[in-house]
Design an enzyme around this catalytic site. Structure first.
Site, PDB file in Angstrom:
ATOM      1  N   HIS A 281     -16.581   0.821 -19.914  1.00 43.33           N
ATOM      2  CA  HIS A 281     -17.153   0.235 -18.710  1.00 43.33           C
ATOM      3  C   HIS A 281     -18.592   0.709 -18.558  1.00 43.33           C
ATOM      4  O   HIS A 281     -19.056   1.575 -19.301  1.00 43.33           O
ATOM      5  CB  HIS A 281     -16.329   0.630 -17.474  1.00 43.33           C
ATOM      6  CG  HIS A 281     -16.251   2.107 -17.275  1.00 43.33           C
ATOM      7  ND1 HIS A 281     -15.251   2.881 -17.803  1.00 43.33           N
ATOM      8  CD2 HIS A 281     -17.078   2.971 -16.626  1.00 43.33           C
ATOM      9  CE1 HIS A 281     -15.451   4.154 -17.482  1.00 43.33           C
ATOM     10  NE2 HIS A 281     -16.554   4.230 -16.775  1.00 43.33           N
TER      11      HIS A 281
ATOM     12  N   THR B 107     -15.570  10.627 -13.394  1.00 43.67           N
ATOM     13  CA  THR B 107     -16.692  10.559 -12.458  1.00 43.67           C
ATOM     14  C   THR B 107     -16.366   9.719 -11.224  1.00 43.67           C
ATOM     15  O   THR B 107     -17.254   9.444 -10.410  1.00 43.67           O
ATOM     16  CB  THR B 107     -17.940   9.990 -13.149  1.00 43.67           C
ATOM     17  OG1 THR B 107     -17.665   8.646 -13.575  1.00 43.67           O
ATOM     18  CG2 THR B 107     -18.337  10.847 -14.333  1.00 43.67           C
ATOM     19  N   THR B 108     -15.128   9.301 -11.094  1.00 43.91           N
ATOM     20  CA  THR B 108     -14.662   8.606  -9.895  1.00 43.91           C
ATOM     21  C   THR B 108     -13.324   9.210  -9.489  1.00 43.91           C
ATOM     22  O   THR B 108     -12.656   9.868 -10.297  1.00 43.91           O
ATOM     23  CB  THR B 108     -14.484   7.102 -10.151  1.00 43.91           C
ATOM     24  OG1 THR B 108     -13.541   6.913 -11.214  1.00 43.91           O
ATOM     25  CG2 THR B 108     -15.801   6.440 -10.510  1.00 43.91           C
TER      26      THR B 108
ATOM     27  N   HIS C 174     -15.534  -1.927  -8.764  1.00 46.05           N
ATOM     28  CA  HIS C 174     -16.407  -0.761  -8.933  1.00 46.05           C
ATOM     29  C   HIS C 174     -17.267  -0.855 -10.190  1.00 46.05           C
ATOM     30  O   HIS C 174     -18.310  -0.209 -10.263  1.00 46.05           O
ATOM     31  CB  HIS C 174     -15.571   0.516  -8.998  1.00 46.05           C
ATOM     32  CG  HIS C 174     -14.781   0.768  -7.758  1.00 46.05           C
ATOM     33  ND1 HIS C 174     -15.345   1.130  -6.555  1.00 46.05           N
ATOM     34  CD2 HIS C 174     -13.443   0.694  -7.529  1.00 46.05           C
ATOM     35  CE1 HIS C 174     -14.414   1.285  -5.634  1.00 46.05           C
ATOM     36  NE2 HIS C 174     -13.240   1.026  -6.199  1.00 46.05           N
TER      37      HIS C 174
ATOM     38  N   HIS D  92     -19.616   4.019 -20.881  1.00 45.79           N
ATOM     39  CA  HIS D  92     -18.562   4.998 -21.142  1.00 45.79           C
ATOM     40  C   HIS D  92     -17.455   4.355 -21.963  1.00 45.79           C
ATOM     41  O   HIS D  92     -16.981   3.266 -21.616  1.00 45.79           O
ATOM     42  CB  HIS D  92     -17.978   5.532 -19.834  1.00 45.79           C
ATOM     43  CG  HIS D  92     -18.911   6.388 -19.055  1.00 45.79           C
ATOM     44  ND1 HIS D  92     -18.714   6.719 -17.724  1.00 45.79           N
ATOM     45  CD2 HIS D  92     -20.066   7.008 -19.428  1.00 45.79           C
ATOM     46  CE1 HIS D  92     -19.699   7.495 -17.322  1.00 45.79           C
ATOM     47  NE2 HIS D  92     -20.537   7.678 -18.334  1.00 45.79           N
TER      48      HIS D  92
ATOM     49  N   HIS E  63     -22.115   1.675 -15.919  1.00 43.18           N
ATOM     50  CA  HIS E  63     -22.676   2.131 -14.645  1.00 43.18           C
ATOM     51  C   HIS E  63     -24.151   1.733 -14.638  1.00 43.18           C
ATOM     52  O   HIS E  63     -24.834   1.807 -15.662  1.00 43.18           O
ATOM     53  CB  HIS E  63     -22.542   3.645 -14.500  1.00 43.18           C
ATOM     54  CG  HIS E  63     -21.118   4.120 -14.481  1.00 43.18           C
ATOM     55  ND1 HIS E  63     -20.383   4.247 -13.330  1.00 43.18           N
ATOM     56  CD2 HIS E  63     -20.291   4.493 -15.495  1.00 43.18           C
ATOM     57  CE1 HIS E  63     -19.164   4.682 -13.610  1.00 43.18           C
ATOM     58  NE2 HIS E  63     -19.086   4.839 -14.924  1.00 43.18           N
TER      59      HIS E  63
END
Length: 399
Positions: free
Chosen positions: A124, A233-234, A99, A151, A126
């Protein structure tokens, strides 16, 4: 913020229950892997709440920060990263969990300036897919997304023994959100991550990378930010995050962003079909009467684009040139007026002296007339005397 598993991790205590580890952000599975969610498709974002109920909660993240609706809070102090640069010789673990790309962080890295002490867990990224109208960041500012978002995840180490115990608690997590935009030059600090992405191209791959100063990835200004209470957010979308989204953006080059968007796969190495890992960001969620606080006033927090900064610099330079021209004109005008004044004063002085001489010139003529009259009177007296003498002598000569 990604909370899925898939890579090997080493920051969780061995005694933690396996079912808890399944939910810990960026950490490895200890049971069968669960890949039952994606960002798009039949198992995409719109379906998350069916399998993970909290994803349909009222305090979800990310959100769109409307700057005119934020509330200034003077109690929001600048954040203080502690130990971010004290990595020593211990390498970081970078892995692809299907992801996102995750870097595990040692828990001696902590974050000050918050109500409690928070210890680092992982960080991580995005990003989008490079399309002309595509996003990339999860949070947006006034409806505008950035090209990517970093993040940095921390857990409340003052109240809870580890991240797995903290992540489901309302005050359990604190996450830093850093918006990333394209700049003209490459950001060498992000190369500490991007240059190693080719070694974890497929899901579940990991690599040890040299440790580096994590604070170098953060904005320079840690005092201006937005703060609100939200969620992961996941999935499982726990509403346990105190979010700090920095106002200042961080820049990377277009080439760096392109690597981030095109080098990783969400599929495993042995899968028959390769699926690029792109658009791994969640859409913004409703605020639902939540308040987004700002550590700075609206006037001081206006975001300027590179074009606006360039225009301001050019405007200042033109203003300086114009001011110099005006000053020079004023100086020349003052000098000209001073010269004219001196010339006028000299002319007036000359005229006044001439007038004095002219007025004095008739005076001698008047004195000359008086002298002539005196001489005439004296001559007349002489003549009169002579005449009288002649008259007295005249009778004596008659016989």
């Amino acid at each position: 913020m990604c909370v899925c598993g898939g890579g090997q991790g080493g920051v969780i205590m061995d005694s933690v229950a396996p079912f808890v580890l399944l939910l810990l952000p960026g950490l490895h599975w200890t049971a069968a892997e669960d890949t039952s969610w994606t960002y798009t498709g039949m198992l995409g974002q719109s379906e998350w709440s069916e399998h993970f109920p909290e994803c349909g909660g009222s305090s979800q993240s990310p959100v769109d920060v409307v700057t005119t609706q934020t509330k200034y809070d003077a109690r929001l102090a600048p954040l203080t990263p502690l130990g971010y640069g004290q990595h020593g010789n211990r390498p970081f673990t970078l892995y692809n969990n299907g992801h996102t790309a995750v870097i595990e962080l040692p828990d001696w890295m902590t974050l000050g300036g918050l109500p409690w002490l928070y210890s680092a867990v992982q960080m991580h990224l995005h990003w989008g897919s490079g399309g002309p109208s595509s996003g990339g960041s999860e949070h947006t500012i006034n409806g505008q997304s950035a090209e990517a978002e970093l993040h940095v995840v921390h857990y409340n180490s003052e109240l809870y023994p580890n991240a797995s115990a903290a992540m489901a608690q309302r005050d359990g997590l604190a996450v830093l959100g850093i918006l990333i935009v394209i700049g003209e030059e490459a950001n060498p600090h992000f190369d500490n991550i991007i240059n190693f992405l080719s070694r974890i191209r497929h899901a579940n791959q990991k690599v040890l990378i040299p440790a580096f100063d994590v604070q170098s990835l953060l904005p320079k200004d840690l005092g201006r930010y937005y703060r609100y209470n939200g969620s992961l957010t996941t999935p499982p979308c726990y509403q346990s995050v105190m979010w700090t989204v920095f106002h200042e953006r961080v820049q990377i080059s277009k080439a760096q962003l392109l690597k981030m968007e095109t080098i990783l796969y969400s599929s495993r190495a042995g899968d028959p079909e390769r699926m690029l890992l792109q658009d791994n960001y969640r859409a913004t969620q409703p605020l639902n009467h939540r308040v987004v606080f700002a550590s700075f006033t609206a006037g001081s927090g206006k975001e300027l684009s590179s074009g606006e900064v360039t225009a301001i610099v050019i405007g200042i330079m033109c203003g300086c040139v114009g001011l110099a021209v005006i000053v020079r004109f004023i100086v020349k005008t003052v000098r000209f007026c001073a010269l004219r004044h001196r010339e006028t004063a000299a002319v007036n002085s000359s005229t006044s002296s001439w007038d004095v001489l002219t007025n004095n010139r008739p005076a001698p003529m008047q004195r000359m007339k008086e002298t002539d009259k005196a001489k005439e009177k004296q001559q007349e007296m002489v003549l009169n005397s002579t005449s009288q003498a002649e008259k007295r002598s005249s009778p004596q000569s008659e016989p």
